[in-house]
Design an enzyme around this catalytic site. Structure first.
Site: not given
Ligand code: PLP
Length: 376
Positions: A186
């Site tokens: 990210k």
């Molecule tokens: C659109 C979206 N929502 C939610 C997430 C979930 O985030 P995390 O990986 O920090 O749990 C991601 C993650 O990669 C994502 O791309």
């Protein structure tokens, strides 16, 4: 000529500053949530222009806790609560709805930016709709105004949208809750981690209770809610703080890479970047293109393989969630979502990272041109 070395899709841009911040945190003795997590919350609240920011273990946890804090759950009398969401997302968005006991209701996306179509959201609202969970795909804000007008709580999945602004207003304090990810790829990358931003004191207080049970003072404790273990460690918060400092410099590099792609792809038939709305600030998180096979000469999968042969990694954001096995089997009556389904076959995300050089992006463009002329 293909590259001598492989080009990663989205490697993290981590330097000596992050390494030093981790070492300093370890020396401080704060392995778990402590002063650095608190500082991250304070600085992100200022950056996101939101009253409250709560640091949590992941973007997934942020979305889950936001749903629980807003009272979304199994529903009553066998009628499950419903949450309207988009199929073009990482499955976590839908999974957390399932984890609360509610049902995800998938509606189709707009062909230009692949964000949820507000008109279809309005048509999908029932008396059981407890929340709407849109995603700001690739960093392009979805159209929030018509969603807010429906008068139903909105939880934004802003995993891609740390730097985004909707019509001049920073994402973070616009809806009931806005959830960010600090995952390794990210724009603010801590490895793992998440943030919930909100202007609602009640939502912030509920998430504060849900994310971690602390002993407080002394050894007598009590609890008012059976919470989760979803707090952010100071070691990770320390990385995120350095990444926040680097954001302007990283944004500049992302911006340059977007410009190079825009210019370099302009003459290539059959490869089209997703739409970006000039009224909004795009977080430049992903450079997603559609491959129109009849015009490009190759389909998306063939192109992805051809790029891999040239040592260039790409990815897909995203395969439609409602077509994945569990969702297909659990919701067999899900109507077709033609825009999302077509996009799922056509989209490809190109390498993009502040860790990449301009030459790296030129290599991707040269490969694309080479593959295109071979295919034509
Ligand atoms: C659109 C979206 N929502 C939610 C997430 C979930 O985030 P995390 O990986 O920090 O749990 C991601 C993650 O990669 C994502 O791309």
């Amino acid at each position: 000529m293909s590259r001598d070395t492989p080009l990663g899709f989205q490697p993290p841009a981590i330097g000596e500053e992050e390494i030093a911040a981790v070492a300093e945190t370890l020396r401080s003795g704060w392995l778990t949530t402590g002063p650095r997590a608190a500082l991250l919350e304070e600085r992100m609240a200022e950056y996101l222009e939101a009253k409250h920011v709560l640091a949590v273990a992941s973007g997934t946890a942020a979305l889950h806790l936001a749903l629980v804090a807003l009272g979304v759950g199994q529903g009553v009398d066998g009628h499950r609560d419903e949450v309207i969401t988009t199929p073009i997302t990482w499955p976590a968005t839908a999974n957390v709805i399932v984890h609360t006991g509610a049902s995800p209701v998938f509606v189709d996306v707009r062909p230009g930016d692949l964000n949820i179509d507000p008109e279809l959201v309005a048509a999908a609202v029932t008396e059981r709709t407890k929340a709407i969970m849109p995603v700001h795909l690739a960093g392009q804000p979805c159209d929030l105004e018509p969603l807010h007008a429906l008068g139903i709580p909105v939880i934004e999945d802003a995993a891609h949208a740390a730097e985004s602004a909707y019509r001049g207003r920073k994402l973070g304090g616009l809806s009931d809750a806005t959830c960010f990810s600090l995952y390794a790829t990210k724009n603010i990358a801590a490895g793992e981690g998440g943030l919930v931003a909100t202007n609602r004191g009640d939502v912030a207080a509920a998430i504060g209770e849900l994310r971690l049970m602390r002993r407080g003072d002394g050894s007598r404790y009590d609890l008012t809610v059976p919470g989760y273990k979803a707090n952010l460690s100071d070691v990770l918060a320390a990385i995120a703080l350095v990444q926040l400092d680097k954001l302007p410099e990283h944004t500049e590099r992302r911006c340059r890479q977007f410009d190079l792609y825009d210019e370099g792809l302009a003459g290539l038939d059959g490869i089209e970047p997703l739409a970006r709305d000039p009224r909004d600030t795009h977080a430049l998180h992903l450079y997603v293109v559609r491959i129109v096979a009849e015009r490009f000469g190759l389909g998306r999968d063939e192109l992805q393989r051809a790029l891999a042969e040239e040592r260039i990694s790409t990815s897909i954001h995203f395969l439609p969630v409602h077509r994945l096995t569990w969702y297909r089997e659990r919701f067999p009556d899900q109507p077709a979502l033609p825009v999302a389904e077509r996009a799922g076959d056509e989209i490809l995300s190109l390498p993009l990272s502040p860790a990449h050089s301009e030459d790296d992006i030129h290599d991707v463009l040269e490969s694309l041109h080479r593959i295109h002329s071979r295919a034509a």
